[in-house]
Design an enzyme around this catalytic site. Structure first.
Site, PDB file in Angstrom:
ATOM      1  N   ASP A 107       5.593  -0.619  -3.303  1.00 45.13           N
ATOM      2  CA  ASP A 107       5.408  -1.567  -2.063  1.00 45.13           C
ATOM      3  C   ASP A 107       6.519  -3.057  -2.624  1.00 45.13           C
ATOM      4  OD1 ASP A 107       3.040  -0.742  -0.173  1.00 45.13           O
ATOM      5  OD2 ASP A 107       2.699  -0.364  -2.463  1.00 45.13           O
ATOM      6  N   HIS A 134      -1.896   4.168  -8.700  1.00 41.14           N
ATOM      7  CA  HIS A 134      -3.030   3.259  -8.913  1.00 41.14           C
ATOM      8  C   HIS A 134      -3.220   3.171 -10.623  1.00 41.14           C
ATOM      9  CE1 HIS A 134      -3.973   3.686  -4.913  1.00 41.14           C
ATOM     10  NE2 HIS A 134      -3.767   2.649  -4.868  1.00 41.14           N
ATOM     11  N   GLY A 156       2.772  -2.381  -7.710  1.00 44.13           N
ATOM     12  CA  GLY A 156       3.830  -1.287  -7.687  1.00 44.13           C
ATOM     13  C   GLY A 156       5.170  -1.530  -6.986  1.00 44.13           C
ATOM     14  N   MET A 207      -6.641  -1.154  -2.852  1.00 45.02           N
ATOM     15  CA  MET A 207      -7.520  -0.799  -1.442  1.00 45.02           C
ATOM     16  C   MET A 207      -8.185   0.551  -1.842  1.00 45.02           C
ATOM     17  SD  MET A 207      -5.618  -2.429   1.800  1.00 45.02           S
ATOM     18  CE  MET A 207      -4.404  -1.148   2.023  1.00 45.02           C
ATOM     19  N   GLY A 208      -8.507   1.129  -2.658  1.00 44.61           N
ATOM     20  CA  GLY A 208      -8.977   2.394  -3.291  1.00 44.61           C
ATOM     21  C   GLY A 208      -8.181   3.672  -2.769  1.00 44.61           C
TER      22      GLY A 208
HETATM   23  P1  AMP Z   1      -2.640   0.114  -2.528  1.00 45.14           P
HETATM   24  O1  AMP Z   1      -4.068   0.675  -2.712  1.00 45.14           O
HETATM   25  O2  AMP Z   1      -1.966   0.952  -1.553  1.00 45.14           O
HETATM   26  O3  AMP Z   1      -2.788  -1.485  -1.634  1.00 45.14           O
HETATM   27  O4  AMP Z   1      -1.927  -0.266  -3.589  1.00 45.14           O
HETATM   28  C1  AMP Z   1      -2.516  -0.856  -4.584  1.00 45.14           C
HETATM   29  C2  AMP Z   1      -1.487  -1.246  -5.823  1.00 45.14           C
HETATM   30  O5  AMP Z   1      -0.918   0.207  -6.225  1.00 45.14           O
HETATM   31  C3  AMP Z   1      -0.099  -1.653  -5.173  1.00 45.14           C
HETATM   32  O6  AMP Z   1       0.735  -2.687  -6.347  1.00 45.14           O
HETATM   33  C4  AMP Z   1       0.726  -0.578  -4.928  1.00 45.14           C
HETATM   34  O7  AMP Z   1       2.289  -0.932  -4.946  1.00 45.14           O
HETATM   35  C5  AMP Z   1       0.511   0.338  -6.005  1.00 45.14           C
HETATM   36  N1  AMP Z   1       0.924   1.627  -5.775  1.00 45.14           N
HETATM   37  C6  AMP Z   1       0.604   2.343  -4.709  1.00 45.14           C
HETATM   38  N2  AMP Z   1       1.118   3.490  -4.736  1.00 45.14           N
HETATM   39  C7  AMP Z   1       2.018   3.887  -6.072  1.00 45.14           C
HETATM   40  C8  AMP Z   1       2.990   4.733  -6.556  1.00 45.14           C
HETATM   41  N3  AMP Z   1       3.096   5.850  -6.111  1.00 45.14           N
HETATM   42  N4  AMP Z   1       3.369   4.212  -7.719  1.00 45.14           N
HETATM   43  C9  AMP Z   1       3.149   3.170  -8.530  1.00 45.14           C
HETATM   44  N5  AMP Z   1       2.566   2.222  -7.900  1.00 45.14           N
HETATM   45  C10 AMP Z   1       1.664   2.390  -6.618  1.00 45.14           C
END
Ligand code: AMP
Length: 289
Positions: free
Chosen positions: A149, A37, A146, A30-31
């Site tokens: 989540d 990421h 990741g 989601m940026g």
């Molecule tokens: P999001 O942009 O928050 O939807 O996250 C996108 C992807 O990045 C998802 O698969 C998350 O689980 C992963 N992600 C977010 N934070 C972390 C982190 N600290 N370490 C590893 N992966 C992450």
């Protein structure tokens, strides 16, 4: 690096790569990109020839309109980070491209009633729907998610199995700041004192991992210890849950399973943070934080 908001352009670019025999890795985000990421991108690049990242703040997974409105959006910085990380193609659709009065949605039953699902009604239906759409649009060989989540990972793994998506899911470890706080796009909303208190979440996981290392196997004792640690060291504004669940069912369990999860969600100020540890119980017990 090429970026587009058009499904047709994206499909044409990916088709050309597939014709060259390249395998496609996909990283949905989601940026407001951070090292978490980018670690997913690294894993995709290790496992595939061509990496596609989506950047889309998915309105239908937000149960709180205020949370959606204040979700950080930094498109220029994101594109620069994605380029540096070696992403080949960035997909940046807008709401109109993704959702034109949709009537079809994807839902994984039961698993979405636990943990975050219980506190964020409709959230995982929104996640499963957007991920399904992306899988159909990108048609990747692998997709990277990741551990941060963890409920999302477990639900997506189940969705892929049940609906026969021809994609392999790779789970990436949690990337943390030097002091242990799991990196999150939401961390920018924390005041310095909230951020300091929020460290108690990771520390509570380390504390319980140590107890497990010393032979403690009773989930109730571990939950109690984690709650006590967070309340004493972090005084959170509220705790959504501290749960010890079976990895496969996400049901609370009163004994250590082959694979279990100790998961925490708590508010510091108005910011909701999540973190977790996976516990595998084979010949030896391993805690993955
Ligand atoms: P999001 O942009 O928050 O939807 O996250 C996108 C992807 O990045 C998802 O698969 C998350 O689980 C992963 N992600 C977010 N934070 C972390 C982190 N600290 N370490 C590893 N992966 C992450």
């Amino acid at each position: 690096m090429y970026s587009t908001g058009s499904i047709e352009e994206l499909r044409a670019a990916i088709k050309a790569e597939k014709l060259k025999g390249k395998t496609i890795g996909f990283v949905p985000t989601m940026g407001a990109l951070h090292e978490g990421h980018l670690s997913l991108v690294e894993l995709s690049r290790k496992n595939c020839d061509y990496t596609v990242m989506s950047i889309f703040v998915n309105k239908i997974q937000f149960n709180d309109p205020g949370d959606y409105a204040k979700y950080p959006r930094v498109p220029d910085a994101d594109l620069a980070l994605a380029r540096n990380a070696g992403v080949d193609l960035v997909f940046t659709p807008n709401d109109e491209v993704m959702y034109k009065n949709p009537l079809a949605f994807v839902d994984v039953e039961y698993l979405d009633e636990e943990l975050c699902g219980a506190h964020r009604p409709g959230h995982f239906k929104g996640v499963c729907t957007v991920v399904s759409k992306f899988f159909n649009i990108v048609q990747p060989d692998i997709a990277v998610f990741g551990q941060k989540d963890i409920q999302q990972v477990i639900i997506i793994e189940k969705m892929v199995r049940d609906l026969n998506f021809p994609v392999s899911i790779i789970v990436a470890p949690i990337i943390r700041d030097a002091d242990g706080l799991a990196k999150s796009s939401r961390n920018i909303h924390l005041s310095p004192s909230e951020r300091k208190r929020a460290l108690s979440i990771h520390e509570s996981l380390q504390h319980t991992a140590q107890m497990i290392g010393n032979g403690e196997k009773n989930p109730a004792v571990l939950i109690e210890a984690a709650a006590d640690y967070i309340n004493r060291h972090g005084t959170p504004d509220s705790i959504d849950y501290i749960s010890f669940v079976d990895y496969n069912t996400l049901h609370n369990t009163d004994s250590m399973q082959e694979k279990s999860v100790l998961a925490v969600a708590a508010y510091f100020g108005k910011t909701r943070l999540i973190d977790n540890m996976i516990i595998t119980n084979g010949d030896t017990i391993t805690c993955i934080i």
